[in-house]
Design an enzyme around this catalytic site. Structure first.
Site, short mmCIF file in Angstrom:
data_model
loop_
_atom_site.label_atom_id
_atom_site.label_comp_id
_atom_site.label_asym_id
_atom_site.label_seq_id
_atom_site.Cartn_x
_atom_site.Cartn_y
_atom_site.Cartn_z
N CYS A 45 11.87 23.44 52.51
CA CYS A 45 11.66 24.81 52.99
C CYS A 45 10.19 25.20 52.94
O CYS A 45 9.56 25.15 51.88
CB CYS A 45 12.48 25.77 52.14
N TRP A 78 22.68 26.26 48.85
CA TRP A 78 21.83 25.36 48.06
C TRP A 78 22.55 24.88 46.80
O TRP A 78 23.10 25.67 46.05
CB TRP A 78 20.53 26.06 47.67
N VAL A 111 22.14 33.14 50.66
CA VAL A 111 21.45 32.56 49.51
C VAL A 111 20.20 31.85 50.01
O VAL A 111 20.30 30.92 50.82
CB VAL A 111 22.36 31.57 48.76
N VAL A 113 16.00 30.32 49.30
CA VAL A 113 14.92 29.88 48.43
C VAL A 113 13.61 30.25 49.11
O VAL A 113 13.55 30.36 50.34
CB VAL A 113 14.99 28.35 48.19
N TYR A 176 10.52 29.08 64.33
CA TYR A 176 11.97 29.33 64.24
C TYR A 176 12.47 30.12 65.44
O TYR A 176 13.57 29.88 65.95
CB TYR A 176 12.29 30.07 62.94
#
Length: 325
Positions: A45, A78, A111, A113, A176
């Site tokens: 990421c 994750w 969720v 990160v 993206y």
């Protein structure tokens, strides 16, 4: 990764839902404290990679422990399947979602990160990917290593913020927007904005070593984490294919300069990056084939950026060598 939704007509990246800050004075209830918090990342990421680079440059490894999630998510997002028994050894959980649930049972945005978890309680503190690294640079200063660079110098902050805002909109998020576009016009708009901004950044860096000032700042970290993924995933997988990073002499030299700087390249894992993008994004890559290339050896070739004014760490020093496998 940073919270995102892929709508039928457009791609949007939502704001972080948990925006508590860990500060020197603990004003949000979370004081800076060595050993109390755990940073959860995916090496795939780019948003999490910012936190990895910042943690290394500032020497926060002993103060802030690290959990690395599997680059391949399942329906529960994750997971800690890289650790023995499939559990994070410090938090004792199988999925990052368990720390989210410990904080709030129902929350929007999924969720994501990077995330910082309070180890004693097992509760998520923050998933504010835009703020985490800025606080590392400012609020965590008492725990910085000796010789740590100032990644967010107060006299430069207005310029850093402006540069980062443009890069975020058109480059960090722009790849993206192109990659998850669901119609031609949406894709082409993001594509044009991306390369227009990259051309502007290339011109900016033609005669200066770093984006703002004379040493590495937060702005460089945020640009680097997109550039290092560009040829491996964004050029082909996200159809950002006007040109490769290696075809822009300035950006390619700039990216190699940072990659070869301690704290940058030693946090990059091209295997995690490629497997995540090409296996998780099944709507874009339904065959699940992970490309064998590109050859990463070029990242270690001479860049000659040291001939420009500026020093990587300003008046500071390089971080200690990265720990081995």
């Amino acid at each position: 990764m940073g919270n995102a939704s892929y709508g039928r007509e457009t791609f949007t990246r939502s704001d972080a839902f948990f925006t508590d800050r860990i500060t020197a004075d603990g004003r949000d209830g979370w004081p800076v404290e060595a050993g109390r918090y755990r940073l959860v990342v995916s090496l795939a990421c780019p948003w999490a990679s910012r936190a990895l680079v910042s943690r290394r440059l500032l020497g926060l490894e002993d103060a802030l422990s690290l959990a690395v999630a599997d680059p391949i998510q399942d329906d529960n997002s994750w997971r800690f399947t890289l650790d023995p028994g499939g559990r994070d050894p410090l938090l004792g959980i199988r999925y990052l979602s368990e720390a989210y649930d410990a904080r709030a049972k129902e929350y929007p945005g999924g969720v994501s990160v990077p995330a910082v978890v309070d180890v004693p309680s097992g509760r998520l503190v923050t998933n504010d990917f835009q703020r985490i690294t800025l606080d590392f640079a400012t609020e965590w200063s008492a725990l910085h290593r000796q010789g740590a660079p100032d990644l967010y110098p107060e006299p430069w902050r207005a310029e850093i913020d402006a540069v980062m805002a443009d890069i975020y909109q058109d480059v960090n998020n722009g790849v993206y927007q192109a990659g998850f576009a669901t119609n031609q016009s949406e894709y082409e708009e993001a594509y044009r904005a991306l390369f227009r901004r990259l051309d502007q950044v290339s011109a900016r860096l033609a005669e200066r070593r770093y984006l703002v000032g004379d040493h590495i700042t937060e702005a460089d970290i945020r640009l680097f984490t997109t550039l290092v993924r560009f040829d491996a995933v964004y050029h082909g997988h996200f159809k950002c294919n006007r040109s490769k990073l290696t075809e822009d002499p300035v950006l390619w030299a700039y990216a190699r300069d940072l990659f070869q700087t301690p704290g940058f390249g030693d946090t990059v894992d091209f295997d995690h990056i490629k497997r995540h993008y090409y296996l998780v994004h099944s709507g874009i890559n339904p065959t699940g084939i992970v490309p064998a290339g590109p050859d990463p050896s070029g990242w270690l070739t001479p860049h000659h950026r040291e001939e420009l004014p500026g020093r990587p760490f300003g008046d500071g020093t390089a971080p200690r060598p990265a720990p081995g496998p």
